[in-house]
Design an enzyme around this catalytic site. Structure first.
Site, mmCIF file in Angstrom:
data_model
loop_
_atom_site.group_PDB
_atom_site.id
_atom_site.type_symbol
_atom_site.label_atom_id
_atom_site.label_comp_id
_atom_site.label_asym_id
_atom_site.label_seq_id
_atom_site.Cartn_x
_atom_site.Cartn_y
_atom_site.Cartn_z
ATOM 1 C CG HIS A 72 -9.791 19.605 -0.179
ATOM 2 N ND1 HIS A 72 -9.942 19.878 1.169
ATOM 3 C CD2 HIS A 72 -10.533 18.493 -0.411
ATOM 4 C CE1 HIS A 72 -10.739 18.981 1.726
ATOM 5 N NE2 HIS A 72 -11.104 18.128 0.783
ATOM 6 C CE1 TYR A 135 -4.566 22.948 4.400
ATOM 7 C CE2 TYR A 135 -5.006 23.363 6.724
ATOM 8 C CZ TYR A 135 -5.068 22.532 5.617
ATOM 9 O OH TYR A 135 -5.636 21.282 5.733
#
Length: 474
Positions: A72, A135
């Site tokens: 992604h 993240y």
């Protein structure tokens, strides 16, 4: 393989993917376990990591080894790390450009992190049970943002990532299995530059400079009015990384009137404040054009470090605008003087008078240098392309300083008219009986700083002849 304790903090660029960096983290362990500073802005920026202003932290927990997620590419920067466990990470550049399709892989534990630039596809496969992957991102997730993701199939043969656990034996989502091959991927477009004030002399020069460049967009005041909050709030800034503010209220004498004073402050201060706020909130670079009018003209030459000392309302608004722009982390304040470009300007006026045989009286005690809009545009482009240090830069055409009367005589001489047709007159004499703003008598800007970055414009006298020659051909 165990965690390596007490290594030094280091940041190493990834050559295959521009902007991507591997970070080795110091991890401190004892009989109780271990501790690390997973994100430490001051130390990491000093070590070479971009100051990317994260705003959201996400954690993915994966129960079993072989869990595989990706590939992604999101429209923001990421700082990814392992909270616990171990992973095989894979990244593919999905941005438009020469590095599109380049890949990089790395086995990671808690002692390693990776900075992933916007548009680079991120994927990982867990190598042990109970792995947590974190993240840190510099934009908030939203459904609208997700619509701008770019995806690549984990099994793409062109990129050919060698997964430690074969994908047929791994745990994947149906969505990840259905992502397209590299040949079907539309690269994520680069962020764009937005030029405001595109109808002015500098704006037109920037249009010519960037003609055909799809990464530069232009807006006149009719398109984007700096003074209107709704124009700022209604703007989707996510597709931009730079704003060049080439617009301003520049009616120096009218600024001294009641109505003009309000307009000048609205455009040059209130509008700049709104723009600076948008740039800060969206981590944009702001290029703001200022003026020699921020000085009173008492010095022979004005450096970037000189304290501002404006005489009139226009200069005061430009000085106030500068103070606001300096609050934007990534900014360039470009001070300039005596701008000549496409549109109404002093040189054009003198050329018209010369052709009509008129003998004007022109001020001869204001000293400065001409700035041709195309050279000013090139200087701005140079600052951005070279990623020069943020701050204030003077940009004019170089050459021996001259008065307005000197410029007028050069114009008359070039057009074959007697230079004696131009009569010098003092500023006080010229404006006697007229409502006029006070003007700096010396507008010469020191060019050392911009020239040290590698940029030097054309000599102003040669540029003037080029300009008049081109005007004669139109």
């Amino acid at each position: 393989m165990g965690i390596e304790f007490s290594q030094q903090l280091s940041v190493t660029p990834v050559s295959a993917i521009p902007g991507m960096m591997v970070v080795q983290l110091p991890v401190h362990g004892d009989n109780r376990g271990w501790f690390k500073e997973n994100w430490q802005r001051e130390k990491m920026v000093a070590a070479g990591l971009p100051d990317f202003a994260p705003v959201q932290n996400n954690i993915s927990f994966n129960e079993t080894a072989g869990t595989t997620r990706g590939i992604h590419a999101e429209p923001w920067d990421k700082f990814v790390s392992v909270a616990t466990g171990r992973i095989f990470g894979a990244w593919v550049d999905l941005r438009e450009g020469e590095s599109f399709g380049n890949s990089f892989t790395l086995e990671m534990d808690a002692s390693t992190a990776v900075f992933v630039p916007r548009g680079v596809g991120n994927a990982f496969q867990t190598l042990v049970d109970g792995t947590a992957y974190a993240y840190l991102v510099n934009d908030h997730w939203s459904a609208q943002a997700q619509s701008r993701y770019t995806f690549l199939n984990l099994a793409d043969e062109t990129v050919g990532i060698r997964w430690p656990i074969a994908l047929e034996d791994a745990e994947l989502s149906d969505k990840d299995r259905a992502h397209p091959a590299l040949g079907q991927v539309t690269p994520m477009a680069s962020r764009k530059t937005l030029v405001l004030g595109a109808a002015g002399q500098l704006g037109r020069a920037l249009r010519k400079l960037y003609e055909g460049d799809s990464n530069v967009e232009f807006a006149s005041r009719a398109d984007f009015d700096l003074t209107k909050p709704e124009h700022h709030d209604g703007m989707d800034w996510s597709g931009y990384d730079t704003v060049i503010n080439a617009g301003a209220y520049t009616k120096v004498d009218e600024a001294e009137t009641e109505a003009g004073r309000c307009e000048a402050w609205a455009a040059n201060v209130t509008g700049v404040k709104l723009l600076a706020k948008s740039c800060i909130e969206n981590q944009l670079t702001l290029v703001h054009v200022s003026s020699d009018y921020v000085f009173d003209g008492s010095n022979e030459i004005h450096t970037e470090g000189e304290l501002v000392s404006p005489l009139g309302v226009y200069g005061q608004t430009k000085a106030a605008g500068e103070a606001i722009v300096e609050m934007v982390p990534n900014h360039y304040i470009v001070r300039t003087s005596w701008v000549i470009g496409e549109g109404s300007n002093f040189v054009g006026t003198m050329a018209n008078l010369a052709e009509r045989g008129i003998k004007p009286s022109v001020v001869d005690d204001q000293i400065g240098r001409l700035t041709f809009a195309e050279d000013l545009a090139s200087g701005i482009d140079h600052l951005l392309a070279s990623q020069a240090e943020s701050g204030i830069y003077n940009i004019t055409n170089p050459g021996e300083p001259q008065s307005w009367a000197d410029v007028a005589q050069s114009v008359y001489g070039f057009l074959g008219r007697p230079t004696s047709d131009v009569t010098g007159i003092s500023t006080i004499e010229y404006f006697q009986g007229k409502q006029a703003a006070p003007r700096p008598l010396n507008s010469v800007l020191d060019l050392s700083k911009i020239e040290e970055t590698g940029f030097r414009a054309r000599n102003q006298h040669a540029a003037l002849e080029d300009y008049l020659r081109m005007q004669g051909q139109e």
